[in-house]
Design a protein around this motif. Structure first.
Motif, PDB file in Angstrom:
ATOM      1  N   TRP A 228       1.971  11.309  68.488  1.00 30.67           N
ATOM      2  CA  TRP A 228       3.030  10.420  68.013  1.00 30.67           C
ATOM      3  C   TRP A 228       2.947  10.261  66.502  1.00 30.67           C
ATOM      4  CZ3 TRP A 228       7.227   8.615  70.087  1.00 30.67           C
ATOM      5  CH2 TRP A 228       7.818   7.435  69.634  1.00 30.67           C
TER       6      TRP A 228
ATOM      7  N   LEU B 111       1.333  12.193  64.334  1.00 29.32           N
ATOM      8  CA  LEU B 111       1.604  13.464  63.672  1.00 29.32           C
ATOM      9  C   LEU B 111       3.103  13.705  63.574  1.00 29.32           C
ATOM     10  CD1 LEU B 111      -0.850  16.174  65.043  1.00 29.32           C
ATOM     11  CD2 LEU B 111      -0.372  15.605  62.663  1.00 29.32           C
ATOM     12  N   GLY B 112       3.792  13.439  64.699  1.00 27.93           N
ATOM     13  CA  GLY B 112       5.232  13.614  64.709  1.00 27.93           C
ATOM     14  C   GLY B 112       5.883  12.752  63.647  1.00 27.93           C
ATOM     15  N   GLY B 113       5.408  11.516  63.533  1.00 30.56           N
ATOM     16  CA  GLY B 113       5.958  10.621  62.522  1.00 30.56           C
ATOM     17  C   GLY B 113       5.783  11.174  61.125  1.00 30.56           C
TER      18      GLY B 113
ATOM     19  N   LEU C 217       5.302  14.284  60.202  1.00 30.56           N
ATOM     20  CA  LEU C 217       6.119  15.479  59.984  1.00 30.56           C
ATOM     21  C   LEU C 217       7.586  15.112  59.832  1.00 30.56           C
ATOM     22  CD1 LEU C 217       4.407  17.871  62.523  1.00 30.56           C
ATOM     23  CD2 LEU C 217       4.589  18.201  60.062  1.00 30.56           C
ATOM     24  N   ALA C 218       8.023  14.114  60.632  1.00 30.81           N
ATOM     25  CA  ALA C 218       9.427  13.709  60.536  1.00 30.81           C
ATOM     26  C   ALA C 218       9.703  13.126  59.155  1.00 30.81           C
ATOM     27  CB  ALA C 218       9.762  12.704  61.623  1.00 30.81           C
TER      28      ALA C 218
ATOM     29  N   HIS D 119      10.588  15.509  56.568  1.00 31.46           N
ATOM     30  CA  HIS D 119      11.888  16.163  56.671  1.00 31.46           C
ATOM     31  C   HIS D 119      13.046  15.280  56.242  1.00 31.46           C
ATOM     32  CE1 HIS D 119       9.541  18.826  59.317  1.00 31.46           C
ATOM     33  NE2 HIS D 119      10.365  19.734  58.855  1.00 31.46           N
TER      34      HIS D 119
ATOM     35  N   THR E 280      16.481  16.598  53.011  1.00 31.23           N
ATOM     36  CA  THR E 280      16.604  17.861  53.710  1.00 31.23           C
ATOM     37  C   THR E 280      16.714  19.073  52.805  1.00 31.23           C
ATOM     38  OG1 THR E 280      17.757  16.635  55.376  1.00 31.23           O
ATOM     39  CG2 THR E 280      17.851  19.007  55.503  1.00 31.23           C
ATOM     40  N   LEU E 281      17.783  19.088  52.001  1.00 31.64           N
ATOM     41  CA  LEU E 281      18.148  20.344  51.364  1.00 31.64           C
ATOM     42  C   LEU E 281      17.063  20.907  50.460  1.00 31.64           C
ATOM     43  CD1 LEU E 281      20.042  22.580  50.987  1.00 31.64           C
ATOM     44  CD2 LEU E 281      21.387  21.216  49.410  1.00 31.64           C
TER      45      LEU E 281
ATOM     46  N   ARG F  89      13.870  20.394  50.323  1.00 30.85           N
ATOM     47  CA  ARG F  89      12.649  20.778  51.041  1.00 30.85           C
ATOM     48  C   ARG F  89      12.911  21.967  51.946  1.00 30.85           C
ATOM     49  NH1 ARG F  89       9.749  15.036  52.039  1.00 30.85           N
ATOM     50  NH2 ARG F  89       9.356  14.677  49.843  1.00 30.85           N
ATOM     51  N   ALA F  90      14.123  22.031  52.530  1.00 37.83           N
ATOM     52  CA  ALA F  90      14.422  23.169  53.397  1.00 37.83           C
ATOM     53  C   ALA F  90      14.384  24.463  52.589  1.00 37.83           C
ATOM     54  CB  ALA F  90      15.785  22.978  54.050  1.00 37.83           C
ATOM     55  N   ALA F  91      15.032  24.427  51.447  1.00 36.24           N
ATOM     56  CA  ALA F  91      15.054  25.636  50.614  1.00 36.24           C
ATOM     57  C   ALA F  91      13.656  25.980  50.143  1.00 36.24           C
ATOM     58  CB  ALA F  91      15.995  25.417  49.433  1.00 36.24           C
TER      59      ALA F  91
ATOM     60  N   VAL G 179      11.654  27.543  52.923  1.00 38.32           N
ATOM     61  CA  VAL G 179      11.971  28.943  53.176  1.00 38.32           C
ATOM     62  C   VAL G 179      11.296  29.827  52.142  1.00 38.32           C
ATOM     63  CG1 VAL G 179      13.812  30.634  53.204  1.00 38.32           C
ATOM     64  CG2 VAL G 179      14.130  28.452  54.340  1.00 38.32           C
ATOM     65  N   LEU G 180      11.448  29.456  50.880  1.00 35.51           N
ATOM     66  CA  LEU G 180      10.898  30.313  49.825  1.00 35.51           C
ATOM     67  C   LEU G 180       9.377  30.343  49.867  1.00 35.51           C
ATOM     68  CD1 LEU G 180      13.412  29.424  47.014  1.00 35.51           C
ATOM     69  CD2 LEU G 180      13.187  31.565  48.275  1.00 35.51           C
TER      70      LEU G 180
ATOM     71  N   GLY H 179       7.439  29.694  52.379  1.00 35.43           N
ATOM     72  CA  GLY H 179       7.010  30.397  53.585  1.00 35.43           C
ATOM     73  C   GLY H 179       7.095  31.894  53.388  1.00 35.43           C
TER      74      GLY H 179
END
Lengths: 649, 527
Positions: free
Chosen positions: A610, A612-614, A616-617, A620, A623-624, A626-628, A631-632, A634
């Motif tokens: 629980w 850990l999920g918190g 990680l959530a 996130h 969004t934008l 961190r998402a980009a 990807v890069l 990774g």
């Protein structure tokens, strides 16, 4: 599939189907009028049809079966272990099936009248009739499955379903405070034995490489393994057939409705254990130790039950303890190597015990109480019940020429033979069973006479002003049951009947069964006078004491032993102290360990997940970017890793 | 080499049909301008595409656009399966779109056209025989989705979702293209089959770091489409911001497209020595992170999004078995590919059913809302709730959702056959984690502790957020989505919900049927 095997397959299937259909009926709420009546009527139709059809099938099976038959289908093949589904039929099967189905039909019909609003019932007793009738059907189906089963797995299925149904039916009367506890006790105590039964079956099946009864009987088992398996099986038998020390559930099971008591005591459940031993008797013959254990248990059970029955005040409890005692005769006969005598007594006992319980139900129905101290003088107001009860009690006590006399005589004769000339078990086992059986005759006559006198003679002590014979729907099952209870014993004179009970015969060594007809089960010798004398002694003592004080209890004859009898040697308290309390404490400990250690680990890991999920959530949220970036980054890391590591893999 | 090619138009028939659907929809919208006609045209086109794909796929493998032995377009059993699935899923999503389109904030013609265009990409994708065709088909599938996600007028969350999706997806495509270019530079080949032959014949090619990087980049770029961790962060925002049917499309067709593309390169072209470890790592990360974060979600669609991230991990897991030598035997590889395809088929079915049930349980045109708003839904809409429960239980992998159970069993069995017991263990642990949130939602459907505070009747409530300010305030996205447009006539809602109910029933029935006859799917997947 030949006609007999088809009949044998249908035998458990028909009540099973009607039972399952019955479970689908709405368990009608107390207030709904017409719908409830409809459901009740449908339940009655289903229940009686199922029982009547199985009775027809059983009779047809008895008529068509001329040689043992068997049908098998392979179900699962675990490499070197095969599990099959099949039936194994012989004339014993057919006879026992007839008895089971007949008692079941009587109980189904009797329940129609017994579980409805009486004149003095303020509360509905029948508002759960559909599940009740369906459970009786399932109970019957399970017992018939045990009877016809051709392999041990199928037998075990029937065995376990019976345990479940007994639990449900004993607990049916919800208004009774004792009912849930009694049901739980019956379930747990038989469960203890069932563990042994299951292990025994597993041992036999693995040793023979098959669970088919024919294969298991035919296989040459190692001696040690066979001894262990037979002793384990005996544990299960002791549980279901209420043998000492697992007999304690049976008297408590009186909390169930009276027809259910009749079913459990006469046809199903308690008969199952004896029947299984008779079925697997070729195995037990090879293990004298197991027979000796069985003989000792039988002697103790016989005397214990008979002695405990003397001082009970509750009508049904007297009958319950008498069942315990009679079961001692059955297992005693098995122990001295006379399965045919055991089955003979099983059949007569089914008839007269069903009769006794249903007649007792009529008394309770009319008088509103089951305590003998509040009964008495019912002979004139309830003549039909009185005469039926008289036949039943006479058969129970072994009064000639009623059925119990002949079957009990065949058991005693077999025990005497074993004591004098030896048998599969050691001679001392024969002596023990014979002497216990003789003592039991006197005790049985004593408590049977006491029951009769206290209930039907003397001055009325009933709280209700006008006890009367029950309505037709209760009366007819009782009346019809008096016929076999009175006359079935005469069948013992017939060699054909004896052959039916011994289809494979003790024909191994001296006597090929095919050539000679079996000996009749009834033997008259000089020793037959001994039980008759003891019978007269027991009945006479009780009668003499009652003559002196018709309002008093003949049980005062026991003197200081009376509380011992009334509490059945305090075995229940002993069980409470030695078994229930320590196990309760152990369970509390296990529960604490489970809650703190096991559950702690589980909830702990759950909490970690629980948390850990918190985390990680939270990462996130934006969004934008961190998402980009993800990807890069990774791609960069994985590309690098591939170059550095992946190329060499 | 002749410059004139003979084009096998039969092989291209499904793609023609799909593209024709897009054109037809555009024309219908222009000429007739009635929503019903436009949607019907799109639905008929999707059906025709599926029929055509079955027809062509039944006749054996067809190749066209060939240069020597290498062909750019190979329509075989797998391609037919993908085309049929894509067409039928598009049809399903069209069925779910009724409430959204009637709510009025979304232009019908554009919506249907973009969906049909995306379907064209999906149909062509399965048949792609070289990297360029593959990437173009994948982009054709994805490009319309950027617009579809942001198509709701005046909705901030929708726009944000579209931008996120667009940026991340473009970055991913760049990576894939870069990988393909590097691959071409080092091997001189673009056809998947030729690449496979080259890598098999010349293992020394892999000694050049550039080749290794190229392989890794192609794989990484493609895994963004299936939303594998760490390339997943776009998914929850995008799903949640998109209209519900589009989210359903994203998590079924788009995910299917990613898996197909990934399988194509891994199976035919790239050396398992490098793709195996990369995929194993991604699978472990994806399952674990997806499930862990899903535990904490309070919005329905976000939960489904995170769960679909986790499910992508299960899809990748069998391919991760290629990391070990034992997993690279011919049998183990075939089993791994079949397991991945089978899991994907089971998954998209259950996912479509789940989204259909959510659409059915929500007011017309609304977004997914919060989990609290679904509490006690079973008493208002028992059948839709049963559908959702079956789908979620299936996704969790429990009976009676046997489809999900067999999907997981297939994956685990292929992993054990491939000698990757540790990966099977990770799958099992994650399946347990998954139970926690799936079953919580299912239990909530039948919960009775919050009877009245839920917007039940769309006519009685002025939008999902107004009724539930406390829950909504904790999540800014919920506020941003704003109140849904509410139709005035409650009877109209029932009539409108019909296609949704049909889709839900069909998806549930199909999922149950394949649950009882899993061998059908497994055989199809092995082709």
């Amino acid at each position: 599939m030949s006609t007999p095997t088809l009949l044998g397959t249908l035998l458990p299937a028909v009540p099973l189907v009607t039972g399952l259909l019955g479970l689908l009926l709405p368990p009608a709420s107390p207030q709904a009028g017409a719908a409830r009546q409809r459901a009740r009527r449908a339940a009655i139709t289903l229940g009686t049809t199922g029982a009547a059809l199985s009775l027809l099938l059983a009779v047809a099976l008895l008529a068509t079966l001329d040689a043992p038959a068997e049908a098998t289908r392979t179900w699962i093949d675990f490499g070197d272990l095969t599990v099959t589904l099949g039936v194994r039929l012989d004339s014993t099967v057919a006879l026992v099936a007839v008895a089971v189905a007949a008692v079941a039909l009587a109980v189904q019909v009797y329940s129609i009248g017994y579980l409805r609003n009486g004149p003095h019932d303020e509360v509905d007793v029948d508002h759960r009739y559909p599940p009740y009738a369906a459970q009786i059907s399932l109970f019957t189906a399970a017992m018939l499955l045990v009877v016809v089963a051709g392999d041990l797995i199928l037998l075990l299925v029937g065995w376990e379903v019976m345990g479940l149904c007994s639990y449900l039916l004993i607990a049916h009367e919800r208004r009774l405070p004792a009912a849930p506890g009694a049901a739980m006790k019956a379930f747990l105590v038989t469960r203890v034995g069932d563990v042994g039964f299951l292990l025994g079956i597993a041992l036999l099946g693995v040793s023979a490489g098959s669970f088919r009864i024919a294969d298991v009987l035919g296989h040459d088992h190692a001696t040690g393994l066979l001894t262990a398996a037979c002793l384990l099986l005996l544990a299960g038998v002791a549980g279901k057939s209420a043998q000492f020390p697992l007999h304690t559930w049976l008297p408590d099971a009186m909390a169930g409705p009276t027809p259910i008591s009749a079913l459990i005591h006469a046809a199903t459940m308690v008969a199952a254990g004896v029947y299984v031993v008779a079925r697997l008797f070729p195995l037990f013959v090879q293990v004298p130790v197991a027979l000796a254990v069985l003989g000792v248990l039988a002697s103790i059970t016989l005397l214990l039950g008979a002695f405990a029955a003397i001082a009970q005040d509750d009508l049904k409890r007297v009958l319950a303890w008498s069942t315990v005692s009679q079961l001692g005769y059955l297992t005693g006969a098995l122990a001295v190597g006379a399965p045919a005598a055991a089955l003979f007594h099983l059949l007569t006992h089914a008839a007269f015990k069903a009769l006794l319980f249903l007649a007792a139900g009529a008394v309770i129905h009319a008088a509103g109480t089951a305590l003998m101290s509040q009964l008495g003088g019912l002979r004139r107001t309830m003549p039909v019940t009185f005469w039926s009860m008289l036949v039943g009690l006479g058969a129970l006590a072994g009064l000639p020429p009623l059925s119990g006399f002949f079957s009990k005589d065949s058991v005693l004769y077999a025990a005497e033979e074993a004591a004098r000339h030896g048998g599969p078990a050691p001679a001392w086992v024969g002596w023990s069973v014979w002497l216990a059986g003789l003592a039991g005759v006197a005790l049985t006559a004593g408590y049977a006479t006491r029951l009769l006198l206290r209930t039907f003679f003397g001055a009325p002590r009933s709280p209700l002003p006008q006890p009367h014979d029950p309505p037709a729907v209760l009366r007819w099952p009782v009346l019809l049951l008096t016929v076999p209870a009175a006359l079935l014993g005469l069948a013992g004179f017939s060699g054909t009947f004896a052959g039916w009970l011994e289809p494979y015969g003790p024909a191994t060594r001296e006597r090929p069964a095919e050539l000679l007809p079996a000996d009749p089960l009834v033997h008259f010798g000089p020793t037959v006078l001994l039980p008759l004398a003891l019978l007269a002694l027991g009945a006479g003592l009780a009668w003499a004491r009652w003559r002196r004080d018709p309002a008093g209890d003949p049980a005062v004859l026991l003197g200081p032993l009376r509380p011992l009898s009334a509490r059945a040697f305090w075995l229940d308290d002993l069980q409470q102290t030695l078994v229930v309390r320590p196990i309760g404490r152990l369970a509390a400990g296990a529960r604490t360990a489970d809650e703190v250690v096991v559950d702690g680990a589980v909830t702990g890991s759950g909490r970690v997940a629980w948390w850990l999920g918190g985390g990680l959530a939270a990462w996130h949220r934006a969004t934008l970017p961190r998402a980009a970036a993800g990807v890069l980054a990774g791609a960069l890391l994985i590309g690098l890793a591939a170059v550095l590591i992946g190329g060499d893999a | 080499m002749s410059m004139v090619q003979i084009v096998d138009n039969v092989a291209l028939l499904p793609a023609y049909l799909a593209a024709g659907t897009a054109v037809l929809v555009l024309l219908a919208d222009l000429l007739v301008a009635r929503a019903r006609v436009t949607v019907s045209a799109a639905a008929l086109g999707a059906l025709a595409t599926a029929t055509g794909a079955i027809f062509v796929g039944g006749g054996g493998e067809r190749r066209t656009f060939c240069v020597g032995a290498d062909c750019s377009y190979v329509f075989g059993g797998r391609a037919a399966l993908v085309a049929v699935l894509v067409a039928l899923l598009t049809l399903g999503v069209l069925g779910l779109s009724g409430p959204l389109l009637r709510a009025g904030a979304t232009p019908v013609g554009e919506y249907c056209f973009l969906l049909a265009a995306s379907m064209t990409g999906g149909v062509a994708l399965g048949a792609a025989g070289d990297l360029i065709t593959l990437i173009v088909a994948l982009e054709t599938l994805t490009l319309p989705l950027y617009v579809l996600v942001g198509l709701r007028r005046g909705n901030l969350a929708s726009i944000e979702a579209a931008v996120t999706f667009f940026v991340v997806s473009v970055v991913a495509t760049t990576l894939t293209l870069l990988g393909a270019a590097l691959l071409y530079a080092s091997t001189g080949a673009l056809h998947l089959g030729r690449l496979g032959v080259l890598f098999a014949e010349q293992p020394e090619l892999l000694d050049i770091p550039l080749t290794t990087v190229a392989v890794a980049l192609v794989v990484v770029g493609l895994t963004v489409k299936v939303a594998a961790v760490p390339f997943h962060a776009w998914a929850p925002t995008t799903y949640d911001g998109a209209p519900l049917p589009v989210a359903a499309y994203l998590s079924t067709v788009s995910k299917l497209g990613g898996v197909v593309a990934l399988l194509a390169v891994v199976q035919h072209a790239l050396p398992a020595r490098i793709t195996g470890p990369v995929l194993a790592l991604l699978a472990v990360l994806t399952m674990t992170v997806g499930n862990l974060v899903a535990l904490r979600q309070r919005r329905t669609v976000r939960l489904l999004a995170w769960s679909s991230v986790a499910q992508a991990g299960y899809i990748l897991a069998p391919l991760g078995a290629l990391a070990l030598a034992a997993g690279r035997t011919a049998d183990a590889r075939a089993a791994a590919y079949a397991a991945a395809v089978a899991y994907t088929v089971f998954f998209v079915l259950l996912e479509l059913a789940a989204f259909a049930a959510v659409v059915a349980l929500r007011p017309a045109g609304a977004d997914g809302g919060t989990l609290d708003e679904l509490r006690g839904a079973a008493r208002r809409r028992p059948w839709a709730a049963v559908g959702l429960a079956l789908a979620l239980v299936g996704l969790a992998g429990l009976p009676p959702g046997l489809a999900g159970l067999f999907a997981k069993v297939t994956v685990v069995r292929s992993l054990l056959d491939g000698g990757a017991g540790w990966l099977a263990l990770v799958v099992a642990v994650n399946a347990v984690l998954g139970l926690a949130y799936y079953l919580r939602v299912v239990a909530g459907l039948w919960s009775t502790d919050r009877p009245a505070a839920v917007p039940t009747d769309p006519a009685a409530v002025r939008g999902p957020t107004a009724a539930n300010p406390v829950v909504a305030a904790t999540d800014p996205a919920a506020v941003a989505t704003g109140p849904a447009v509410v139709p005035a006539d409650p009877t109209a809602v029932l009539v409108r919900a019909k296609p949704v109910a049909v889709v839900l029933a069909a998806a549930t029935v199909v999922a149950l049927v394949v649950g009882f006859a899993p061998q059908l799917v497994l055989d199809l997947a092995a082709r």
